[in-house]
Design a protein around this motif. Structure first.
Motif, PDB file in Angstrom:
ATOM      1  N   ASP A 140      42.443 -36.802   6.784  1.00 54.52           N
ATOM      2  CA  ASP A 140      41.080 -36.424   6.396  1.00 54.52           C
ATOM      3  C   ASP A 140      40.190 -36.219   7.621  1.00 54.52           C
ATOM      4  OD1 ASP A 140      41.739 -36.427   3.753  1.00 54.52           O
ATOM      5  OD2 ASP A 140      40.993 -38.446   3.359  1.00 54.52           O
ATOM      6  N   ARG A 148      41.171 -32.699   8.817  1.00 56.42           N
ATOM      7  CA  ARG A 148      40.813 -31.620   7.902  1.00 56.42           C
ATOM      8  C   ARG A 148      39.306 -31.546   7.646  1.00 56.42           C
ATOM      9  NH1 ARG A 148      44.545 -29.018   4.879  1.00 56.42           N
ATOM     10  NH2 ARG A 148      42.926 -28.741   3.298  1.00 56.42           N
ATOM     11  N   ASP A 149      38.694 -32.698   7.388  1.00 53.81           N
ATOM     12  CA  ASP A 149      37.305 -32.693   6.921  1.00 53.81           C
ATOM     13  C   ASP A 149      36.287 -32.814   8.052  1.00 53.81           C
ATOM     14  OD1 ASP A 149      38.458 -32.593   4.448  1.00 53.81           O
ATOM     15  OD2 ASP A 149      38.171 -34.721   4.008  1.00 53.81           O
ATOM     16  N   HIS A 150      36.684 -33.368   9.181  1.00 49.76           N
ATOM     17  CA  HIS A 150      35.717 -33.586  10.257  1.00 49.76           C
ATOM     18  C   HIS A 150      35.991 -32.714  11.480  1.00 49.76           C
ATOM     19  CE1 HIS A 150      33.729 -37.126   8.419  1.00 49.76           C
ATOM     20  NE2 HIS A 150      34.887 -37.214   7.797  1.00 49.76           N
ATOM     21  N   LEU A 151      37.186 -32.148  11.578  1.00 51.03           N
ATOM     22  CA  LEU A 151      37.510 -31.338  12.752  1.00 51.03           C
ATOM     23  C   LEU A 151      37.973 -29.931  12.377  1.00 51.03           C
ATOM     24  CD1 LEU A 151      39.208 -34.246  14.640  1.00 51.03           C
ATOM     25  CD2 LEU A 151      37.280 -32.939  15.522  1.00 51.03           C
ATOM     26  N   ASN A 152      37.934 -29.624  11.075  1.00 52.39           N
ATOM     27  CA  ASN A 152      38.285 -28.280  10.603  1.00 52.39           C
ATOM     28  C   ASN A 152      39.704 -27.876  10.992  1.00 52.39           C
ATOM     29  OD1 ASN A 152      37.565 -26.114   9.049  1.00 52.39           O
ATOM     30  ND2 ASN A 152      36.875 -24.894  10.800  1.00 52.39           N
ATOM     31  N   MET A 153      40.583 -28.846  11.128  1.00 58.75           N
ATOM     32  CA  MET A 153      42.001 -28.565  11.405  1.00 58.75           C
ATOM     33  C   MET A 153      42.741 -28.679  10.071  1.00 58.75           C
ATOM     34  SD  MET A 153      42.712 -28.144  14.708  1.00 58.75           S
ATOM     35  CE  MET A 153      41.524 -27.974  16.038  1.00 58.75           C
ATOM     36  N   THR A 154      42.862 -27.574   9.390  1.00 61.33           N
ATOM     37  CA  THR A 154      43.371 -27.616   8.019  1.00 61.33           C
ATOM     38  C   THR A 154      44.851 -27.226   7.924  1.00 61.33           C
ATOM     39  OG1 THR A 154      42.526 -25.381   7.678  1.00 61.33           O
ATOM     40  CG2 THR A 154      41.114 -27.193   6.969  1.00 61.33           C
ATOM     41  N   LYS A 182      48.665 -30.359   5.698  1.00 60.86           N
ATOM     42  CA  LYS A 182      48.314 -30.317   4.275  1.00 60.86           C
ATOM     43  C   LYS A 182      48.431 -31.695   3.628  1.00 60.86           C
ATOM     44  CE  LYS A 182      48.256 -25.827   4.560  1.00 60.86           C
ATOM     45  NZ  LYS A 182      47.094 -25.392   5.324  1.00 60.86           N
ATOM     46  N   GLU A 211      47.956 -26.487  14.776  1.00 62.01           N
ATOM     47  CA  GLU A 211      47.047 -25.570  15.483  1.00 62.01           C
ATOM     48  C   GLU A 211      47.333 -25.555  16.983  1.00 62.01           C
ATOM     49  OE1 GLU A 211      46.110 -27.756  13.169  1.00 62.01           O
ATOM     50  OE2 GLU A 211      44.884 -26.700  11.689  1.00 62.01           O
TER      51      GLU A 211
END
Ligand code: FES
Ligand code: FES
Length: 158
Positions: free
Chosen positions: A24, A27-33, A36, A75
């Motif tokens: 999280d 994904r949610d704080h560093l935009n590394m999505t 999964k 990434e």
């Protein structure tokens, strides 16, 4: 709380709650999505990242545990020009990608193995992927892609 670590070779400081997972945080704080959330309980490997050289399920790591560590996510895996690297090219060449949900984790697991050896047996590749589930490709092509990359890297390094 502030969490400092190295993400894909660059230092980052992020202000995030202390009770969230590394997944999280990414994904949610560093935009590394790229990583999964498949199962969120350590069963599927879709959230795989490399932490201090070790393959981990980021859904099982608490964000503060990342403090001071080196994290490599999908990434951070690419060719020098930003395009696919050799392993990613081989996933395409060998038809190892279908829906793609598992693929970031599979590539990360493959890279973690190839950091340790460029002479893996097919059985060792299968063991290295044991924590990563794919419901599409049947694994054969994924093993083929990792095996081919190992051979190519070994030849390239002489
Ligand atoms: S989401 Fe982490 S192992 Fe499935
Ligand atoms: S390519 Fe669909 S889950 Fe692996």
């Amino acid at each position: 709380m502030l969490i400092d670590f190295t993400l894909n070779g660059k230092p980052v400081t992020v202000d995030a709650p202390s009770d969230i997972t590394l997944l999280d945080l990414l994904r949610d704080h560093l935009n590394m999505t790229g990583a999964k959330e498949g199962c969120a309980v350590g069963e599927c490997g879709a959230c795989s990242v490399i932490m201090d050289g070790r393959l981990v399920n980021s859904c099982l790591v608490l964000a503060p545990q990342a403090g001071g560590s080196e994290i490599l996510t999908i990434e951070g895996i690419h060719a020098p020009d930003g395009g696919p690297n050799d392993l990613q090219d081989n996933f395409i060449t060998y038809g190892a990608v279908q829906c793609g949900i598992c693929i970031p984790g599979m590539v990360i697991a493959g890279e973690a193995l190839l950091m340790k050896t460029l002479e893996p047996t097919r059985q060792e590749i299968r063991v290295a992927l044991a924590g990563n589930l794919c419901r599409c490709t049947g694994y054969q092509q994924i093993v083929d892609a990792i095996e081919a990359t190992a051979v190519q890297r070994k030849i390239a390094r002489g």
